[in-house]
Scaffold this motif. Structure first.
Motif, PDB file in Angstrom:
ATOM      1  N   ILE A  50     -21.990  46.430 -51.802  1.00 55.54           N
ATOM      2  CA  ILE A  50     -21.266  47.416 -51.001  1.00 55.54           C
ATOM      3  C   ILE A  50     -19.792  47.076 -51.126  1.00 55.54           C
ATOM      4  CG2 ILE A  50     -20.768  48.266 -48.674  1.00 55.54           C
ATOM      5  CD1 ILE A  50     -23.721  47.528 -47.986  1.00 55.54           C
ATOM      6  N   ILE A  51     -18.991  48.052 -51.506  1.00 52.93           N
ATOM      7  CA  ILE A  51     -17.542  47.860 -51.585  1.00 52.93           C
ATOM      8  C   ILE A  51     -16.932  48.603 -50.414  1.00 52.93           C
ATOM      9  CG2 ILE A  51     -15.467  48.230 -52.958  1.00 52.93           C
ATOM     10  CD1 ILE A  51     -17.301  48.116 -55.452  1.00 52.93           C
ATOM     11  N   TRP A  52     -16.289  47.860 -49.529  1.00 48.98           N
ATOM     12  CA  TRP A  52     -15.730  48.405 -48.288  1.00 48.98           C
ATOM     13  C   TRP A  52     -14.223  48.233 -48.350  1.00 48.98           C
ATOM     14  CZ3 TRP A  52     -18.822  47.627 -43.227  1.00 48.98           C
ATOM     15  CH2 TRP A  52     -18.193  48.273 -42.153  1.00 48.98           C
ATOM     16  N   ASP A  53     -13.523  49.291 -48.714  1.00 54.66           N
ATOM     17  CA  ASP A  53     -12.070  49.223 -48.849  1.00 54.66           C
ATOM     18  C   ASP A  53     -11.401  49.414 -47.489  1.00 54.66           C
ATOM     19  OD1 ASP A  53      -9.695  48.859 -50.206  1.00 54.66           O
ATOM     20  OD2 ASP A  53      -9.573  50.921 -50.922  1.00 54.66           O
ATOM     21  N   GLU A  54     -10.204  48.912 -47.381  1.00 53.58           N
ATOM     22  CA  GLU A  54      -9.391  48.984 -46.162  1.00 53.58           C
ATOM     23  C   GLU A  54     -10.122  48.396 -44.955  1.00 53.58           C
ATOM     24  OE1 GLU A  54      -6.380  49.447 -46.508  1.00 53.58           O
ATOM     25  OE2 GLU A  54      -6.244  50.564 -48.382  1.00 53.58           O
ATOM     26  N   ALA A  55     -10.884  47.342 -45.191  1.00 56.80           N
ATOM     27  CA  ALA A  55     -11.646  46.697 -44.115  1.00 56.80           C
ATOM     28  C   ALA A  55     -10.735  46.078 -43.059  1.00 56.80           C
ATOM     29  CB  ALA A  55     -12.563  45.623 -44.699  1.00 56.80           C
ATOM     30  N   GLN A  93      -2.346  41.475 -44.847  1.00 53.93           N
ATOM     31  CA  GLN A  93      -0.983  41.277 -44.361  1.00 53.93           C
ATOM     32  C   GLN A  93      -0.376  42.597 -43.898  1.00 53.93           C
ATOM     33  OE1 GLN A  93       0.754  39.712 -47.915  1.00 53.93           O
ATOM     34  NE2 GLN A  93       0.339  37.610 -47.327  1.00 53.93           N
ATOM     35  N   GLN A  94      -1.102  43.663 -44.096  1.00 59.20           N
ATOM     36  CA  GLN A  94      -0.520  44.983 -43.925  1.00 59.20           C
ATOM     37  C   GLN A  94      -0.656  45.558 -42.519  1.00 59.20           C
ATOM     38  OE1 GLN A  94      -2.265  48.185 -46.316  1.00 59.20           O
ATOM     39  NE2 GLN A  94      -0.230  48.422 -47.198  1.00 59.20           N
ATOM     40  N   ILE A  95      -1.849  45.600 -41.973  1.00 58.98           N
ATOM     41  CA  ILE A  95      -2.039  46.312 -40.713  1.00 58.98           C
ATOM     42  C   ILE A  95      -3.252  45.762 -39.968  1.00 58.98           C
ATOM     43  CG2 ILE A  95      -3.496  48.118 -41.693  1.00 58.98           C
ATOM     44  CD1 ILE A  95      -1.942  50.087 -39.848  1.00 58.98           C
ATOM     45  N   LEU A  96      -3.172  45.776 -38.658  1.00 54.10           N
ATOM     46  CA  LEU A  96      -4.290  45.369 -37.803  1.00 54.10           C
ATOM     47  C   LEU A  96      -5.039  46.614 -37.336  1.00 54.10           C
ATOM     48  CD1 LEU A  96      -2.431  42.750 -35.582  1.00 54.10           C
ATOM     49  CD2 LEU A  96      -4.165  42.262 -37.312  1.00 54.10           C
ATOM     50  N   ALA A 107      -5.289  43.559 -30.569  1.00 54.62           N
ATOM     51  CA  ALA A 107      -5.423  44.007 -31.960  1.00 54.62           C
ATOM     52  C   ALA A 107      -5.775  42.832 -32.874  1.00 54.62           C
ATOM     53  CB  ALA A 107      -4.135  44.677 -32.418  1.00 54.62           C
ATOM     54  N   VAL A 108      -5.144  41.694 -32.659  1.00 51.93           N
ATOM     55  CA  VAL A 108      -5.448  40.510 -33.472  1.00 51.93           C
ATOM     56  C   VAL A 108      -6.900  40.094 -33.253  1.00 51.93           C
ATOM     57  CG1 VAL A 108      -4.953  38.054 -33.761  1.00 51.93           C
ATOM     58  CG2 VAL A 108      -3.066  39.694 -33.621  1.00 51.93           C
ATOM     59  N   HIS A 109      -7.344  40.080 -32.007  1.00 53.22           N
ATOM     60  CA  HIS A 109      -8.725  39.693 -31.691  1.00 53.22           C
ATOM     61  C   HIS A 109      -9.740  40.681 -32.276  1.00 53.22           C
ATOM     62  CE1 HIS A 109     -11.937  37.697 -29.541  1.00 53.22           C
ATOM     63  NE2 HIS A 109     -12.337  38.873 -29.076  1.00 53.22           N
ATOM     64  N   ALA A 110      -9.338  41.936 -32.477  1.00 47.79           N
ATOM     65  CA  ALA A 110     -10.244  42.969 -32.998  1.00 47.79           C
ATOM     66  C   ALA A 110     -10.402  42.910 -34.516  1.00 47.79           C
ATOM     67  CB  ALA A 110      -9.728  44.353 -32.600  1.00 47.79           C
ATOM     68  N   CYS A 111      -9.574  42.116 -35.199  1.00 49.27           N
ATOM     69  CA  CYS A 111      -9.627  42.120 -36.662  1.00 49.27           C
ATOM     70  C   CYS A 111     -10.798  41.315 -37.199  1.00 49.27           C
ATOM     71  CB  CYS A 111      -8.302  41.656 -37.260  1.00 49.27           C
ATOM     72  SG  CYS A 111      -8.025  39.899 -37.222  1.00 49.27           S
ATOM     73  N   LEU A 112     -11.175  41.624 -38.419  1.00 53.37           N
ATOM     74  CA  LEU A 112     -12.321  41.009 -39.073  1.00 53.37           C
ATOM     75  C   LEU A 112     -12.183  39.491 -39.167  1.00 53.37           C
ATOM     76  CD1 LEU A 112     -15.008  41.629 -40.476  1.00 53.37           C
ATOM     77  CD2 LEU A 112     -13.741  41.956 -42.605  1.00 53.37           C
ATOM     78  N   LYS A 113     -10.959  38.999 -39.284  1.00 56.31           N
ATOM     79  CA  LYS A 113     -10.748  37.550 -39.386  1.00 56.31           C
ATOM     80  C   LYS A 113     -11.180  36.817 -38.118  1.00 56.31           C
ATOM     81  CE  LYS A 113      -7.060  37.223 -42.778  1.00 56.31           C
ATOM     82  NZ  LYS A 113      -5.713  36.702 -43.033  1.00 56.31           N
ATOM     83  N   HIS A 114     -11.335  37.515 -37.011  1.00 59.18           N
ATOM     84  CA  HIS A 114     -11.766  36.899 -35.748  1.00 59.18           C
ATOM     85  C   HIS A 114     -13.245  37.140 -35.464  1.00 59.18           C
ATOM     86  CE1 HIS A 114      -7.997  35.292 -34.101  1.00 59.18           C
ATOM     87  NE2 HIS A 114      -7.473  36.158 -34.960  1.00 59.18           N
ATOM     88  N   SER A 115     -13.962  37.623 -36.458  1.00 59.62           N
ATOM     89  CA  SER A 115     -15.401  37.854 -36.330  1.00 59.62           C
ATOM     90  C   SER A 115     -16.153  36.659 -36.896  1.00 59.62           C
ATOM     91  CB  SER A 115     -15.776  39.116 -37.115  1.00 59.62           C
ATOM     92  OG  SER A 115     -17.163  39.248 -37.212  1.00 59.62           O
TER      93      SER A 115
END
Length: 186
Positions: A50-55, A93-96, A107-115
């Protein structure tokens, strides 16, 4: 794509919400609205990739819901995304993600890096602008390198704009320059 043995599940530019039936709003612990006995579930069972762009713009609850759903559909609770390889693309680096009425911290807590998903991810950095490989214009090449340097934080806390950008000395000057360029280019 299917003929090459890869079933990329976002055909025709469909969004992840549309393709995976992610509920809106997607809540913590949510799942997608895909019946286990449906043509879409059959396609998911056949998928290898699965390719998920703009994740990076997705709220983390979306990929987490897809993970739970794929584990259920593929009867594979012990493997992330039910054993399907998922490539998350985008410029982190672009958008949360947008969090309605939320703070920057929200917004930071909602990003994939915090999952918890992030701990399963192997991060690959793309560092070369392939569009510039045959670019003869040195000014274009220099500008692209400057953009990469800004993105890597290589310019420090103060970003100095190249002379050719003519953005003035204040934030108002910068905003005016951007708005004028956008308006005249349309």
């Amino acid at each position: 794509v299917a003929s090459s043995g890869i079933a990329a599940l976002l055909p025709g530019g469909r969004t992840a919400h549309s393709m995976f039936k992610i509920p809106i709003p997607v809540l913590v612990g949510g799942i997608c609205r895909i019946p286990k006995e449906s043509p879409l579930a059959d396609l998911i069972r056949q998928a290898k990739l699965i390719i998920w762009d703009e994740a990076c713009m997705q709220h983390r609850n979306g990929p987490e819901a897809v993970d739970r759903t794929l584990r259920d559909i593929r009867d594979s609770d012990d493997k992330p995304f039910g054993g399907v390889t998922v490539v998350f693309g985008g410029d982190f680096q672009q958008i949360l993600p947008v969090v309605a009425l939320g703070s920057r911290a929200d917004a930071v807590h909602a990003c994939l890096k915090h999952s918890e998903i992030w701990s399963w991810i192997e991060v690959l950095h793309l560092t070369e602008n392939m569009r510039l490989q045959n670019q003869a214009d040195e000014a274009v090449r220099h500008h692209a390198e400057w953009l990469l340097d800004v993105g890597r934080g290589g310019t420090g806390p103060l970003v100095e704009f190249p002379e050719h950008m003519d953005c003035g000395n204040t934030l108002d000057d910068l905003l005016d320059a951007i708005c004028i360029r956008l308006h005249t280019s349309q």
